[in-house]
Write an enzyme that holds these catalytic residues in place. Structure first.
Site, mmCIF file in Angstrom:
data_model
loop_
_atom_site.group_PDB
_atom_site.id
_atom_site.type_symbol
_atom_site.label_atom_id
_atom_site.label_comp_id
_atom_site.label_asym_id
_atom_site.label_seq_id
_atom_site.Cartn_x
_atom_site.Cartn_y
_atom_site.Cartn_z
ATOM 1 C CD GLU A 40 45.725 -16.820 12.767
ATOM 2 O OE1 GLU A 40 44.934 -16.995 11.821
ATOM 3 O OE2 GLU A 40 46.934 -16.604 12.612
ATOM 4 C CB CYS A 92 -4.213 -32.302 2.931
ATOM 5 S SG CYS A 92 -3.208 -30.805 2.934
ATOM 6 C CE LYS A 122 35.208 -26.893 10.457
ATOM 7 N NZ LYS A 122 35.142 -27.851 9.431
ATOM 8 C CB CYS A 176 -1.650 -32.858 0.040
ATOM 9 S SG CYS A 176 -3.135 -32.029 -0.536
ATOM 10 C CG ASP A 179 31.767 -20.570 8.706
ATOM 11 O OD1 ASP A 179 32.309 -20.952 7.653
ATOM 12 O OD2 ASP A 179 30.747 -21.087 9.173
ATOM 13 C CE1 TYR A 186 43.592 -17.508 5.385
ATOM 14 C CE2 TYR A 186 41.519 -16.689 6.275
ATOM 15 C CZ TYR A 186 42.222 -17.366 5.295
ATOM 16 O OH TYR A 186 41.553 -17.880 4.229
ATOM 17 C CB CYS A 204 -3.469 -28.353 -1.324
ATOM 18 S SG CYS A 204 -2.815 -28.109 0.334
ATOM 19 C CE LYS A 216 38.493 -23.928 9.024
ATOM 20 N NZ LYS A 216 37.363 -23.587 8.182
HETATM 21 S S1 IVH Z 1 45.042 -20.393 7.469
HETATM 22 C C1 IVH Z 1 47.135 -22.913 4.081
HETATM 23 N N1 IVH Z 1 43.634 -19.167 9.269
HETATM 24 O O1 IVH Z 1 39.778 -22.015 6.515
HETATM 25 C C2 IVH Z 1 45.803 -22.645 4.639
HETATM 26 N N2 IVH Z 1 42.471 -20.200 7.469
HETATM 27 O O2 IVH Z 1 40.122 -24.882 5.703
HETATM 28 C C3 IVH Z 1 45.777 -21.281 5.184
HETATM 29 N N3 IVH Z 1 40.068 -19.892 7.531
HETATM 30 O O3 IVH Z 1 40.264 -21.605 3.106
HETATM 31 C C4 IVH Z 1 44.566 -21.061 5.933
HETATM 32 N N4 IVH Z 1 40.010 -18.685 9.358
HETATM 33 O O4 IVH Z 1 39.152 -19.713 4.327
HETATM 34 C C5 IVH Z 1 43.598 -19.870 8.132
HETATM 35 N N5 IVH Z 1 42.526 -17.995 10.921
HETATM 36 C C6 IVH Z 1 42.495 -18.690 9.793
HETATM 37 C C7 IVH Z 1 41.299 -18.995 9.122
HETATM 38 C C8 IVH Z 1 41.329 -19.760 7.965
HETATM 39 C C9 IVH Z 1 39.295 -19.232 8.397
HETATM 40 C C10 IVH Z 1 39.561 -20.653 6.380
HETATM 41 C C11 IVH Z 1 40.184 -20.269 5.088
HETATM 42 C C12 IVH Z 1 40.638 -21.528 4.442
HETATM 43 C C13 IVH Z 1 39.952 -22.561 5.249
HETATM 44 C C14 IVH Z 1 40.837 -23.769 5.340
#
Ligand code: IVH
Length: 663
Positions: free
Chosen positions: A114, A408, A314, A424, A118, A226, A429, A116
């Site tokens: 999936e 300045c 990441k 400065c 943000d 998720y 200013c 991640k």
């Molecule tokens: S699974 C047990 N899936 O990442 C942990 N987390 O560092 C379950 N996050 O607090 C998290 N996308 O806010 C999961 N596809 C995804 C995610 C995801 C973003 C975030 C989530 C969590 C943080 C963990």
């Protein structure tokens, strides 16, 4: 219309509205125009107004109906909301795979991949399909109840759809802002002179942790699931199957989620999205790889922090090469002069970058960045790009070393070194004045709503305001000369400025922007010296006696207060009627000083402090003979021992609550 007729039309309207919400927000595929949608919505609002007894919590009108809260209630997560371990390289992912294979004694594991997302992690509790509670992740164990804010998000079903709705399910997922909506929001805030959000995550978090749900409702937020927490009456075999259910229940599920046979397919997913991430409409800072078979999760277990069955890969921050076209000097609000590189524009992590900070002159010298150099740049924390290094092999010999300015760059005034920073010294200013005005108007200082960046810019550049005191002589007519400022806003800003004259003395003191005098120090000074004259007459030794002030700070403060400009400003403010004296609050605790140690069960220490002050009492940060009561919470610190040595009166939380009338 009879009650029966109203009921059946209301139900039909709710079905229609939720259906069109779903088409629009979840499937991205609307069937009707916005006007047609608004018409249905208005009809429902009118009918519910006429028949309020028919309002139910899952009505679409209830998405925005809640009044502002004063604070969020705490929510305990039955199943803790854990974090994820991070991976940065292919090797990290292979090691993750090997750990899993070893633990399961197998050589084949399937994964689910999936993005991640943000944003902000939230939990949604559905009982018999009805959304009953929504909360933030918080520290993973306790979060904040933000149900009314989450209700405003159209991709969060108020009632689950479909045939497999269990009696209880806690859906977890991410709330986020689409990138284009984030940019539009910041653009709008810039126009209004409001502070910008540093990144989409802050924007999402700031929007959800809003006390007024109507503000959240105006922000374009999305939710994608998720995972799950507490659940009764249903089981899932795989992560994939769980998300299939989510789709059926009416959630929007990330369409890019993919199954991977083995870690190498998962790595391919990670690599693909590392290079294609800028095509995504939502903010993602990596990918998450999870063991797909849920039966294996309890076998793998979790550490205190994170599960062993999942890992976050990441995305590396993008670095690019570009050329330094010039090095300029920016003057900040305290007068610090920062070197900034003007770059040939490059696109970095999805945003065009044309300037990068060089931090200070030590950094500039150490990096030896010259005008005309080729440099490597990276966006640090999504916002301020920085120069990582110079590609010296690309030098032609025509690069120019830039020396710190001798005056300045904004006002031509004198400059002086303070460590690595050139400052400065002219407090008139324009660059500093703009900074000072914004500081004066900020929440912690005089809290003048509407006096933002663009207005300050205009007021200074047009010469309407020459110092902070000049704000108070502005007329509505003056404000009406500001381009695009409507009469109503001008009047409001005028009133806000005038109203700020009533702010307490410590805020005035803080607002002066004296170096080293932060909010806390301003409070303590106001408390101990009582009025401005006493502070102006204080010697270095007088100040050293004050909590939190050492010799160095005392010297800086006394020197700043000697400045003619500062004294002149204070005199003007005094003549305008601003508060130059700490008001004594007469109350049941007048004349009493409290110290808190350890944590209290019923409130934070800072709230307890405010409570004491509101009742006329004082709060000290350390134990001394002048202290009347030492309030002891759980896990008290060394203050308790010291209090015992001095023979002070020690009380527990219960007694304290009785004293302040809370029991
Ligand atoms: S699974 C047990 N899936 O990442 C942990 N987390 O560092 C379950 N996050 O607090 C998290 N996308 O806010 C999961 N596809 C995804 C995610 C995801 C973003 C975030 C989530 C969590 C943080 C963990």
């Amino acid at each position: 219309m009879t009650l029966e007729e109203a009921k059946s039309r209301i139900e039909e309207l709710r079905r229609l509205i939720e259906y069109h919400n779903y088409l629009y927000y979840v499937l991205d595929n609307p069937e009707i125009t916005d006007e047609e949608y608004d018409k249905l919505f208005r009809e429902l609002v009118e009918l519910e107004k006429a028949f309020p007894e028919l309002i139910t919590p899952d009505s679409p009108t209830q998405r925005v109906g809640a009044p502002p809260a004063t604070q969020f209630a705490q929510v305990r997560h039955e199943v803790p909301m854990l974090s994820l371990d991070n991976a940065f390289t292919h090797e990290d992912l292979i090691a993750f795979d090997q750990r899993i294979k070893r633990a399961l004694s197998t050589d084949k594991v399937n994964y689910y991949c999936e993005h991640k997302l943000d944003g902000l992690a939230v939990s949604l509790i559905y009982r018999d399909g009805l959304l009953v509670q929504g909360s933030t992740r918080g520290d993973g164990y306790y979060g904040e109840d933000v149900t009314n804010n989450l209700r405003t998000i159209k991709t969060i079903p108020l009632r689950l759809k479909g045939t497999h709705v269990p009696p209880l399910i806690e859906i977890r997922g991410e709330c986020f802002m689409m990138l284009k909506d984030f940019e539009a929001l910041n653009e709008e805030r810039m126009q209004k002179g409001e502070p910008l959000f540093a990144n989409p995550r802050n924007a999402a978090a700031g929007s959800i942790r809003q006390l007024d749900p109507s503000v959240t409702a105006q922000r374009k937020l999305y939710f994608m699931p998720y995972g799950f927490g507490a659940v009764e009456g249903i089981t899932f075999e795989t992560q994939e199957q769980f998300l299939e259910h989510c789709k059926e229940w009416g959630f929007r599920v990330n369409e890019h989620n993919t199954k991977a046979k083995g870690i190498h397919e998962a790595i391919a997913f990670a690599d693909y999205w590392t290079s294609h991430r800028y095509e995504l409409p939502f903010p993602a800072d990596g990918v998450v790889i999870k063991v797909n078979d849920l039966a294996l999760w309890p076998v793998l277990g979790t550490t205190a922090r994170a599960p062993r069955y999942a890992i976050a890969y990441k995305f590396p921050a993008e670095e690019k090469e570009t050329r330094v076209e010039d090095i300029i000097f920016q003057v900040g609000r305290t007068g610090s002069i920062t070197p900034v590189a003007l770059l040939t524009p490059v696109v970095l992590d999805g945003a065009t970058v044309s300037r990068a900070t060089l931090h200070n002159f030590d950094y500039l010298r150490a990096m030896d960045v010259r005008k005309g150099d080729y440099v490597k740049v990276r966006r640090a924390g999504m916002v301020i790009p920085e120069v990582l290094g110079v590609l010296t092999e690309k030098r032609s010999g025509n690069e120019v070393i830039v020396e710190p300015p001798s005056q300045c760059p904004v006002c031509g005034g004198p400059v002086m070194w303070e460590g690595a920073y050139l400052k400065c010294m002219n407090i008139a200013c324009p660059a500093q004045l703009k900074g000072h005005l914004l500081h004066w108007a900020s929440r912690d200082a005089m809290d003048i709503d509407g006096l933002g960046e663009s207005l300050v810019e205009y007021l200074v550049d047009s010469g309407l305001v020459k110092d902070v005191a000049g704000l108070y002589t502005l007329s509505i007519a003056d404000l009406l000369t500001v381009p695009r400022l409507a009469e109503r806003s001008a009047t409001k800003i005028y009133q806000n400025i005038q109203a700020s004259k009533e702010r307490p003395f410590f805020k005035v003191l803080y607002g002066l922007g004296i170096p080293r005098v932060g909010l806390k120090t301003a409070q303590v000074l106001a408390e101990q010296f009582r009025n401005m004259d006493n502070i102006l007459n204080a010697t270095v030794d007088d100040l050293i006696g004050v909590e939190g002030i050492g010799r160095d700070t005392a010297e800086v403060i006394v020197k700043a207060l000697q400045s003619y400009k500062v004294r002149e400003l204070i005199n003007k403010l005094r003549a305008l009627g601003l508060k130059m004296e700490q008001e004594r609050i007469e109350g049941p605790l007048s004349g009493l000083t409290f110290v808190f140690t350890g944590s209290l069960a019923s409130m934070s220490r800072s709230d307890a402090g405010k409570l004491v002050q509101s009742l006329g009492g004082k709060v000290a940060g350390s134990v001394s003979k002048r202290v009347d009561f030492v309030v002891v919470g759980s896990d008290p610190g060394s203050k308790l021992e010291r209090a015992r040595e001095l023979g002070l009166k020690i009380i527990d939380e219960e007694e304290f609550l009785k004293m302040v009338g809370r029991r």
